[in-house]
Design a protein around this motif. Structure first.
Motif, PDB file in Angstrom:
ATOM      1  N   ALA A 163      82.789  42.203  61.820  1.00 42.69           N
ATOM      2  CA  ALA A 163      83.812  43.234  61.643  1.00 42.69           C
ATOM      3  C   ALA A 163      84.745  42.874  60.487  1.00 42.69           C
ATOM      4  CB  ALA A 163      84.610  43.407  62.932  1.00 42.69           C
ATOM      5  N   GLU A 164      85.120  41.612  60.406  1.00 43.74           N
ATOM      6  CA  GLU A 164      85.983  41.177  59.306  1.00 43.74           C
ATOM      7  C   GLU A 164      85.287  41.351  57.964  1.00 43.74           C
ATOM      8  OE1 GLU A 164      88.668  37.294  57.943  1.00 43.74           O
ATOM      9  OE2 GLU A 164      87.306  37.170  59.655  1.00 43.74           O
ATOM     10  N   LEU A 165      83.993  41.044  57.913  1.00 42.41           N
ATOM     11  CA  LEU A 165      83.221  41.215  56.688  1.00 42.41           C
ATOM     12  C   LEU A 165      83.211  42.672  56.243  1.00 42.41           C
ATOM     13  CD1 LEU A 165      81.242  40.061  54.560  1.00 42.41           C
ATOM     14  CD2 LEU A 165      79.393  40.496  56.195  1.00 42.41           C
ATOM     15  N   PHE A 166      82.982  43.590  57.192  1.00 44.15           N
ATOM     16  CA  PHE A 166      82.918  45.006  56.841  1.00 44.15           C
ATOM     17  C   PHE A 166      84.289  45.527  56.414  1.00 44.15           C
ATOM     18  CE2 PHE A 166      82.885  49.570  57.889  1.00 44.15           C
ATOM     19  CZ  PHE A 166      81.813  49.969  57.114  1.00 44.15           C
ATOM     20  N   VAL A 167      85.332  45.106  57.120  1.00 42.32           N
ATOM     21  CA  VAL A 167      86.685  45.549  56.751  1.00 42.32           C
ATOM     22  C   VAL A 167      87.030  45.087  55.345  1.00 42.32           C
ATOM     23  CG1 VAL A 167      89.143  45.239  57.257  1.00 42.32           C
ATOM     24  CG2 VAL A 167      87.538  45.718  59.111  1.00 42.32           C
ATOM     25  N   LEU A 169      84.971  44.496  52.994  1.00 38.68           N
ATOM     26  CA  LEU A 169      84.119  45.212  52.050  1.00 38.68           C
ATOM     27  C   LEU A 169      84.659  46.606  51.764  1.00 38.68           C
ATOM     28  CD1 LEU A 169      81.373  45.409  50.487  1.00 38.68           C
ATOM     29  CD2 LEU A 169      80.401  46.318  52.616  1.00 38.68           C
ATOM     30  N   VAL A 170      85.140  47.275  52.799  1.00 35.97           N
ATOM     31  CA  VAL A 170      85.521  48.685  52.676  1.00 35.97           C
ATOM     32  C   VAL A 170      86.957  48.858  52.194  1.00 35.97           C
ATOM     33  CG1 VAL A 170      85.919  50.808  53.977  1.00 35.97           C
ATOM     34  CG2 VAL A 170      83.840  49.479  54.368  1.00 35.97           C
ATOM     35  N   ASP A 179      89.560  55.717  55.883  1.00 34.38           N
ATOM     36  CA  ASP A 179      88.217  55.565  55.310  1.00 34.38           C
ATOM     37  C   ASP A 179      87.392  54.589  56.134  1.00 34.38           C
ATOM     38  OD1 ASP A 179      88.597  57.297  53.095  1.00 34.38           O
ATOM     39  OD2 ASP A 179      89.715  55.723  52.066  1.00 34.38           O
ATOM     40  N   LEU A 180      88.031  53.526  56.598  1.00 32.56           N
ATOM     41  CA  LEU A 180      87.330  52.544  57.425  1.00 32.56           C
ATOM     42  C   LEU A 180      86.818  53.192  58.707  1.00 32.56           C
ATOM     43  CD1 LEU A 180      86.514  49.626  58.106  1.00 32.56           C
ATOM     44  CD2 LEU A 180      88.805  49.311  59.056  1.00 32.56           C
ATOM     45  N   GLN A 181      87.656  54.011  59.335  1.00 34.46           N
ATOM     46  CA  GLN A 181      87.240  54.699  60.550  1.00 34.46           C
ATOM     47  C   GLN A 181      86.073  55.638  60.270  1.00 34.46           C
ATOM     48  OE1 GLN A 181      88.243  54.084  63.495  1.00 34.46           O
ATOM     49  NE2 GLN A 181      87.446  55.774  64.700  1.00 34.46           N
ATOM     50  N   LEU A 186      78.373  53.349  59.528  1.00 36.15           N
ATOM     51  CA  LEU A 186      77.484  52.655  58.600  1.00 36.15           C
ATOM     52  C   LEU A 186      77.378  51.169  58.958  1.00 36.15           C
ATOM     53  CD1 LEU A 186      78.609  54.276  55.212  1.00 36.15           C
ATOM     54  CD2 LEU A 186      76.772  54.987  56.766  1.00 36.15           C
ATOM     55  N   ALA A 187      78.504  50.579  59.343  1.00 38.43           N
ATOM     56  CA  ALA A 187      78.488  49.173  59.745  1.00 38.43           C
ATOM     57  C   ALA A 187      77.620  48.984  60.980  1.00 38.43           C
ATOM     58  CB  ALA A 187      79.914  48.689  60.010  1.00 38.43           C
ATOM     59  N   LYS A 188      77.742  49.895  61.929  1.00 36.12           N
ATOM     60  CA  LYS A 188      76.942  49.802  63.152  1.00 36.12           C
ATOM     61  C   LYS A 188      75.462  49.939  62.847  1.00 36.12           C
ATOM     62  CE  LYS A 188      78.460  52.236  66.581  1.00 36.12           C
ATOM     63  NZ  LYS A 188      79.011  53.406  67.317  1.00 36.12           N
ATOM     64  N   ASN A 189      75.115  50.820  61.903  1.00 31.11           N
ATOM     65  CA  ASN A 189      73.711  50.998  61.522  1.00 31.11           C
ATOM     66  C   ASN A 189      73.140  49.722  60.912  1.00 31.11           C
ATOM     67  OD1 ASN A 189      73.701  53.633  62.401  1.00 31.11           O
ATOM     68  ND2 ASN A 189      74.049  54.513  60.374  1.00 31.11           N
TER      69      ASN A 189
END
Length: 209
Positions: A163-167, A169-170, A179-181, A186-189
């Motif tokens: 989750a930290e990695l995706f946050v 990134l975005v 935008d994150l919400q 996409l992160a879940k996919n």
């Protein structure tokens, strides 16, 4: 009191200290006789399990007060309401049925520590229908609930890192939490796809060996 202390594996002095700190509810009294029951013993075993996990007596006292007054343990643990998960309300008896009698004080303490369980009056609330159903299915397959909860703790560590990695990134300079919400599916996919392929690789290696 001596009988209860003996069953719990503690001294009478320790039991008196717990009573003074209101870590256990008062006994039922008949005249000069004080009666303790299985609920008191279960609370003492939960306290022992929480102490083994590194909780302080002050923290355990807060959890005990939450149980006794119907406050939400999730609030004490700093958990917000999940945005996509459906909480499930259960009586203690229903929880025991779901996990085939494995809802022991030690497992209850582990679930509280993870934030899976909270209280609402006399009921328990599991934070996620999806996680509850998955845990119950694993237990039905013969995997001990204690092992399921231990694995859940390891999964929590990895998913927090993802989750930290995706946050990171975005949420660049020109993007907002909205935008994150919007992009979280996409992160879940990505995680689901990578996990699926990782399981394929692991299964293939096991079959080859």
């Amino acid at each position: 009191m001596e009988e209860l202390a003996g069953e719990a594996g503690i001294t009478v002095r320790t039991l008196r200290f717990y009573r003074e700190r209101k870590l256990i509810p008062p006994p039922r009294r008949e005249g000069r006789i004080a009666w303790y029951d299985e609920d008191h013993l279960a609370r003492l075993r939960t306290i022992a399990a929480l102490l083994e996990r590194g909780h302080t007596l002050n923290g355990i006292a807060e959890l005990a007060e939450a149980f006794d007054h119907g406050r939400d343990v999730g609030d004490l643990l700093g958990l917000g309401a999940p945005t996509e998960e459906t909480p499930v309300r259960l009586s203690p008896e229903e929880l025991a049925d779901v996990f085939a009698g494995q809802a022991t004080p030690e497992n209850l303490a582990a679930a509280l520590d993870l934030g899976y369980l909270a209280t609402d009056g006399t009921d328990l609330v599991h934070i996620s229908r999806r996680l509850l159903d998955t845990s119950a299915a694993l237990v039905r397959e013969g995997i001990p609930l204690a092992d399921v909860l231990a694995a859940a703790r390891r999964v929590r560590e990895h998913t927090e890192a993802l989750a930290e990695l995706f946050v990171d990134l975005v949420l660049t300079a020109d993007r907002t939490p909205e935008d994150l919400q919007r992009l979280r599916p996409l992160a879940k996919n990505v995680v689901e796809g990578e996990l699926s392929m990782a399981l394929d690789r692991r299964l293939s290696r096991r079959l080859e060996s």
